[in-house]
Design a protein around this motif. Sequence first.
Motif, mmCIF file in Angstrom:
data_model
loop_
_atom_site.group_PDB
_atom_site.id
_atom_site.type_symbol
_atom_site.label_atom_id
_atom_site.label_comp_id
_atom_site.label_asym_id
_atom_site.label_seq_id
_atom_site.Cartn_x
_atom_site.Cartn_y
_atom_site.Cartn_z
ATOM 1 N N PRO A 160 0.825 -1.218 0.000
ATOM 2 C CA PRO A 160 0.000 0.000 0.000
ATOM 3 C C PRO A 160 0.864 1.277 0.000
ATOM 4 O O PRO A 160 1.924 1.325 0.615
ATOM 5 C CB PRO A 160 -0.801 -0.121 1.291
ATOM 6 N N ILE A 161 0.353 2.279 -0.707
ATOM 7 C CA ILE A 161 1.050 3.570 -0.789
ATOM 8 C C ILE A 161 0.636 4.400 0.416
ATOM 9 O O ILE A 161 -0.533 4.693 0.617
ATOM 10 C CB ILE A 161 0.696 4.290 -2.094
ATOM 11 N N ARG A 162 1.621 4.801 1.222
ATOM 12 C CA ARG A 162 1.340 5.562 2.426
ATOM 13 C C ARG A 162 1.401 7.072 2.183
ATOM 14 O O ARG A 162 0.650 7.819 2.824
ATOM 15 C CB ARG A 162 2.341 5.180 3.525
ATOM 16 N N SER A 163 2.267 7.521 1.277
ATOM 17 C CA SER A 163 2.347 8.967 0.997
ATOM 18 C C SER A 163 2.909 9.200 -0.400
ATOM 19 O O SER A 163 3.688 8.385 -0.919
ATOM 20 C CB SER A 163 3.211 9.692 2.037
ATOM 21 N N LEU A 164 2.520 10.334 -0.982
ATOM 22 C CA LEU A 164 3.046 10.802 -2.271
ATOM 23 C C LEU A 164 3.453 12.264 -2.088
ATOM 24 O O LEU A 164 2.689 13.056 -1.521
ATOM 25 C CB LEU A 164 1.999 10.669 -3.377
ATOM 26 N N ARG A 165 4.638 12.631 -2.551
ATOM 27 C CA ARG A 165 5.169 13.948 -2.214
ATOM 28 C C ARG A 165 5.439 14.825 -3.441
ATOM 29 O O ARG A 165 6.202 15.789 -3.347
ATOM 30 C CB ARG A 165 6.467 13.788 -1.420
ATOM 31 N N ALA A 166 4.847 14.523 -4.553
ATOM 32 C CA ALA A 166 5.030 15.355 -5.751
ATOM 33 C C ALA A 166 3.771 15.300 -6.606
ATOM 34 O O ALA A 166 3.036 14.298 -6.597
ATOM 35 C CB ALA A 166 6.235 14.900 -6.563
ATOM 36 N N ASN A 167 3.542 16.383 -7.334
ATOM 37 C CA ASN A 167 2.409 16.474 -8.247
ATOM 38 C C ASN A 167 2.902 16.796 -9.655
ATOM 39 O O ASN A 167 4.056 17.210 -9.866
ATOM 40 C CB ASN A 167 1.434 17.555 -7.779
ATOM 41 N N VAL A 168 2.019 16.624 -10.606
ATOM 42 C CA VAL A 168 2.364 16.930 -12.001
ATOM 43 C C VAL A 168 2.773 18.398 -12.113
ATOM 44 O O VAL A 168 2.111 19.292 -11.585
ATOM 45 C CB VAL A 168 1.175 16.632 -12.937
ATOM 46 N N GLY A 169 3.891 18.636 -12.777
ATOM 47 C CA GLY A 169 4.396 19.999 -12.950
ATOM 48 C C GLY A 169 5.454 20.395 -11.959
ATOM 49 O O GLY A 169 6.153 21.396 -12.157
ATOM 50 N N ASP A 170 5.605 19.611 -10.857
ATOM 51 C CA ASP A 170 6.631 19.940 -9.862
ATOM 52 C C ASP A 170 8.029 19.656 -10.432
ATOM 53 O O ASP A 170 8.241 18.671 -11.151
ATOM 54 C CB ASP A 170 6.435 19.105 -8.593
ATOM 55 N N ARG A 171 8.968 20.525 -10.081
ATOM 56 C CA ARG A 171 10.374 20.265 -10.385
ATOM 57 C C ARG A 171 10.978 19.507 -9.211
ATOM 58 O O ARG A 171 10.799 19.897 -8.054
ATOM 59 C CB ARG A 171 11.127 21.575 -10.616
ATOM 60 N N VAL A 172 11.682 18.434 -9.520
ATOM 61 C CA VAL A 172 12.288 17.613 -8.469
ATOM 62 C C VAL A 172 13.777 17.439 -8.776
ATOM 63 O O VAL A 172 14.210 17.554 -9.921
ATOM 64 C CB VAL A 172 11.600 16.234 -8.370
#
Length: 432
Positions: free
Chosen positions: A213-225
Amino acid sequence: MKIHRSIGIASAAFALALLLAACGGGTSAESTGHGDEAGHAEGEHAETGHAEIEAAKEGAHGGRLLEQDGYAVELAIAEDGTPPRYQAWLYRDGEPLPPTAGSVEVQLTRLGNAIEKHALKPQADGSLMAGSVVGEPHSFDVVVIATIDGKPRHWSYGSYEGRTVIPAKIAVESGIRVATAGAGTIADEHEVQGLLTPVEGRVAQVMARFPGPIRSLRANVGDRVRAGQPLATIESNLSLSDYTVAAPIAGVVLARNASVGAVAGEGSALFEIADLSQLWVDLHIFGADAQHIRPGVPVLVTRMSDGATAKTTLERVLPGTATASQSTVARATIVNDDGLWRPGSAVKARITVAQQPGKVVVPLAALQGFRDSDVVFVRVGDIYEARPVELGQRDATQVEILSGIEPGDQVVVEQSYLIKADVEKSGASHDH
């Protein structure tokens, strides 16, 4: 000649007229002394035999009649089916004289102080004719030196066409700009369209290593990483402990294919990241054009959204054919510093196949149509004059001039239509 102007051109010409009027000056033939030669004689010189011309008179052959003390020279430019040359007839007390009764030389001083001399010789038809051609434009200060029955005669007058005067301050306020004519390069260019795509090897899929299971996601479309930045936390079904999924490269998140609470499968893609600092431009070339395009030639790419351009070099011509369009694909790379070149966007481009040097090259904006000729306007001081030109090769922005102007001439390259409008307003004639 019928003249077609847009509302914008007419408004700009009207604004120029208002500026001239506000300065207390005009640009008509009467106000500048640069109109038709018929009212622009020089004052009488002190030396004997130099006559003042108060008004142009027409002789029996339709030429300008120059008179003094009972003697006269009728002077015209003959060009009926022949290159223009000076022709003259001699008179005494209104009666024709044979051409052997005297001699005539015409000295011309053009704008910029270039001097020409035309010596006329007796002809069988009773006239005197010059062997030299009077080149365009027929706009100059004229001195006629004649000897009739052994007596010297001397006349001078202005014969101007396509000429106007605009003070420097008004020219600047009107946006009139000049540039020095000189050597340049004319490009053989092909206009094509293309599509922006990410550079291969600069796109990465962010994968789950173990299912859970995925507990967290820390980026969205368009974010620079950045490379190594944590993007997600997943609880492993194998160890029942959490592990972190990090970005393998630096770039922009193009897609997010997961949500918190969902179960990530082993090897499933959570994110898609691309380094968009550079992009491929895939240009579609059709038909025989593909035979002329080779890697290494310059390419100018234009962004359709705002007209921004990027210069680059064609890197390769792909060996296959695009199935849908049946075109050959040529590929270049552009730098995407502002981030506004976006993958998937359509662009247009000019591919320069060859370049040809030209002795004199001017911007296309310098060209105007004037009395059935192509002209550019040359500036000397505050005087502007139309110069008929012979055109050579051209490309999308500039044209080669084969004759009519010389390297170093100051040519109007912006708002040249304002000069044309002012010259036409003056009504200066082509006095032959």
